[in-house]
Design a protein around this motif. Structure first.
Motif, short mmCIF file in Angstrom:
data_model
loop_
_atom_site.label_atom_id
_atom_site.label_comp_id
_atom_site.label_asym_id
_atom_site.label_seq_id
_atom_site.Cartn_x
_atom_site.Cartn_y
_atom_site.Cartn_z
N GLY A 80 24.88 1.04 12.03
CA GLY A 80 26.20 0.42 12.04
C GLY A 80 26.16 -1.09 12.16
O GLY A 80 27.05 -1.79 11.68
N GLY A 81 25.14 -1.60 12.83
CA GLY A 81 24.99 -3.05 13.00
C GLY A 81 23.95 -3.63 12.06
O GLY A 81 23.47 -4.75 12.26
N GLY A 82 23.57 -2.88 11.03
CA GLY A 82 22.65 -3.40 10.01
C GLY A 82 21.18 -3.43 10.41
O GLY A 82 20.39 -4.12 9.78
N ARG A 83 20.81 -2.67 11.46
CA ARG A 83 19.40 -2.71 11.90
C ARG A 83 18.67 -1.43 11.52
O ARG A 83 19.19 -0.33 11.62
CB ARG A 83 19.32 -2.89 13.42
CG ARG A 83 19.85 -4.21 13.86
CD ARG A 83 19.67 -4.53 15.35
NE ARG A 83 19.58 -3.38 16.21
CZ ARG A 83 18.68 -3.25 17.18
NH1 ARG A 83 17.80 -4.20 17.42
NH2 ARG A 83 18.67 -2.19 17.96
N VAL A 84 17.40 -1.62 11.09
CA VAL A 84 16.51 -0.51 10.80
C VAL A 84 15.15 -0.77 11.45
O VAL A 84 14.80 -1.91 11.76
CB VAL A 84 16.33 -0.26 9.28
CG1 VAL A 84 17.65 0.17 8.65
CG2 VAL A 84 15.77 -1.46 8.58
N LEU A 85 14.38 0.31 11.63
CA LEU A 85 13.05 0.23 12.20
C LEU A 85 12.05 0.72 11.17
O LEU A 85 12.19 1.82 10.63
CB LEU A 85 12.97 1.10 13.46
CG LEU A 85 11.63 1.12 14.19
CD1 LEU A 85 11.41 -0.21 14.91
CD2 LEU A 85 11.59 2.26 15.19
N MET A 86 11.05 -0.12 10.87
CA MET A 86 10.01 0.25 9.92
C MET A 86 8.72 0.50 10.68
O MET A 86 8.30 -0.31 11.49
CB MET A 86 9.78 -0.86 8.89
CG MET A 86 8.79 -0.43 7.81
SD MET A 86 7.93 -1.80 7.05
CE MET A 86 7.00 -2.44 8.41
N HIS A 87 8.11 1.65 10.40
CA HIS A 87 6.83 2.01 11.02
C HIS A 87 5.76 1.96 9.94
O HIS A 87 5.93 2.51 8.85
CB HIS A 87 6.91 3.43 11.61
CG HIS A 87 5.62 3.89 12.20
ND1 HIS A 87 5.15 3.42 13.40
CD2 HIS A 87 4.69 4.75 11.73
CE1 HIS A 87 3.98 3.99 13.66
NE2 HIS A 87 3.68 4.80 12.66
N TRP A 88 4.66 1.28 10.23
CA TRP A 88 3.54 1.17 9.29
C TRP A 88 2.83 2.50 9.17
O TRP A 88 2.61 3.18 10.15
CB TRP A 88 2.53 0.12 9.77
CG TRP A 88 3.08 -1.24 9.83
CD1 TRP A 88 3.51 -1.89 10.95
CD2 TRP A 88 3.29 -2.14 8.74
NE1 TRP A 88 3.98 -3.14 10.62
CE2 TRP A 88 3.85 -3.32 9.27
CE3 TRP A 88 3.06 -2.06 7.37
CZ2 TRP A 88 4.17 -4.41 8.48
CZ3 TRP A 88 3.39 -3.15 6.58
CH2 TRP A 88 3.93 -4.30 7.13
N THR A 89 2.43 2.85 7.97
CA THR A 89 1.56 4.01 7.78
C THR A 89 0.11 3.51 7.81
O THR A 89 -0.15 2.33 7.56
CB THR A 89 1.82 4.68 6.43
OG1 THR A 89 1.51 3.76 5.38
CG2 THR A 89 3.26 5.16 6.30
N ALA A 90 -0.81 4.39 8.10
CA ALA A 90 -2.23 4.01 8.13
C ALA A 90 -2.67 3.50 6.76
O ALA A 90 -3.45 2.55 6.66
CB ALA A 90 -3.08 5.20 8.56
N GLU A 91 -2.15 4.09 5.68
CA GLU A 91 -2.54 3.69 4.34
C GLU A 91 -2.09 2.27 4.01
O GLU A 91 -2.79 1.53 3.32
CB GLU A 91 -1.95 4.66 3.30
CG GLU A 91 -2.47 6.07 3.40
CD GLU A 91 -1.79 6.89 4.51
OE1 GLU A 91 -0.67 6.54 4.95
OE2 GLU A 91 -2.40 7.87 4.95
N ALA A 92 -0.92 1.88 4.49
CA ALA A 92 -0.37 0.56 4.15
C ALA A 92 -1.20 -0.58 4.73
O ALA A 92 -1.22 -1.67 4.18
CB ALA A 92 1.07 0.44 4.63
N LEU A 93 -1.89 -0.31 5.84
CA LEU A 93 -2.66 -1.38 6.48
C LEU A 93 -4.17 -1.16 6.39
O LEU A 93 -4.93 -1.70 7.18
CB LEU A 93 -2.23 -1.51 7.96
CG LEU A 93 -0.78 -1.92 8.18
CD1 LEU A 93 -0.48 -2.00 9.68
CD2 LEU A 93 -0.46 -3.23 7.51
N GLN A 94 -4.63 -0.41 5.41
CA GLN A 94 -6.06 -0.14 5.27
C GLN A 94 -6.84 -1.29 4.65
O GLN A 94 -7.98 -1.51 5.00
CB GLN A 94 -6.29 1.12 4.45
CG GLN A 94 -6.16 2.38 5.25
CD GLN A 94 -7.04 2.39 6.49
OE1 GLN A 94 -8.24 2.17 6.42
NE2 GLN A 94 -6.44 2.64 7.64
N THR A 95 -6.24 -2.01 3.72
CA THR A 95 -6.98 -2.99 2.93
C THR A 95 -6.54 -4.40 3.27
O THR A 95 -5.36 -4.75 3.13
CB THR A 95 -6.77 -2.73 1.42
OG1 THR A 95 -7.11 -1.36 1.14
CG2 THR A 95 -7.63 -3.64 0.59
N ALA A 96 -7.51 -5.21 3.71
CA ALA A 96 -7.22 -6.61 4.03
C ALA A 96 -6.79 -7.34 2.76
O ALA A 96 -7.21 -7.01 1.65
CB ALA A 96 -8.45 -7.28 4.63
#
Length: 129
Positions: A80-96
């Motif tokens: 309602g106030g325009g806020r969301v929470l994003m959680h990183w997946t292990a795959e998204a942060l695997q590669t530098a």
């Protein structure tokens, strides 16, 4: 979500709270409709192909200028106030490397709205120790 995010390969955090508001008025975008979805699309710098799509969860509250959270009225509803929470997946942060991200809102009526500004992301290699 335009500040550079600095992360480490192999991590799955921190979660990121993303406030979404109208660029002209500053009014929070109401995301509370059950049919509205929000995702973050992440892609390597120099490539326009989306590498990861990260779903976001709607959270209650409107972020005030002083950092406090207003839960009154419709702001008390998730999104309602325009806020969301994003959680990183292990795959998204695997590669530098260097990445960019954009937030995509798809409203219940099918209208799709993407943030104009891209958020830079730097993922460094994990060091042993």
């Amino acid at each position: 979500m335009t500040e550079k995010l600095l992360l480490v390969a192999g991590d799955t955090g921190p979660d990121v709270v993303i406030p979404l508001s109208d660029a002209n008025s500053g009014t929070p975008i109401n995301l509370s409709d059950a049919g509205t979805t929000v995702v973050v699309e992440m892609f390597p710098v120099g490539d326009s192909a989306v590498r990861f799509t990260l779903p976001c969860a709607k959270i209650a509250g409107k972020e005030n200028d002083d950092g406090s959270i207003d839960l009154s009225g419709s702001y008390g509803l998730p999104g309602g106030g325009g806020r969301v929470l994003m959680h990183w997946t292990a795959e998204a942060l695997q590669t530098a490397g260097l990445y960019k991200a954009q937030v995509v809102v798809t409203f219940g009526n099918g209208v799709r709205q993407t943030t104009y500004e891209l958020t830079p992301i730097k993922i460094r290699e994990r060091t042993s120790g």
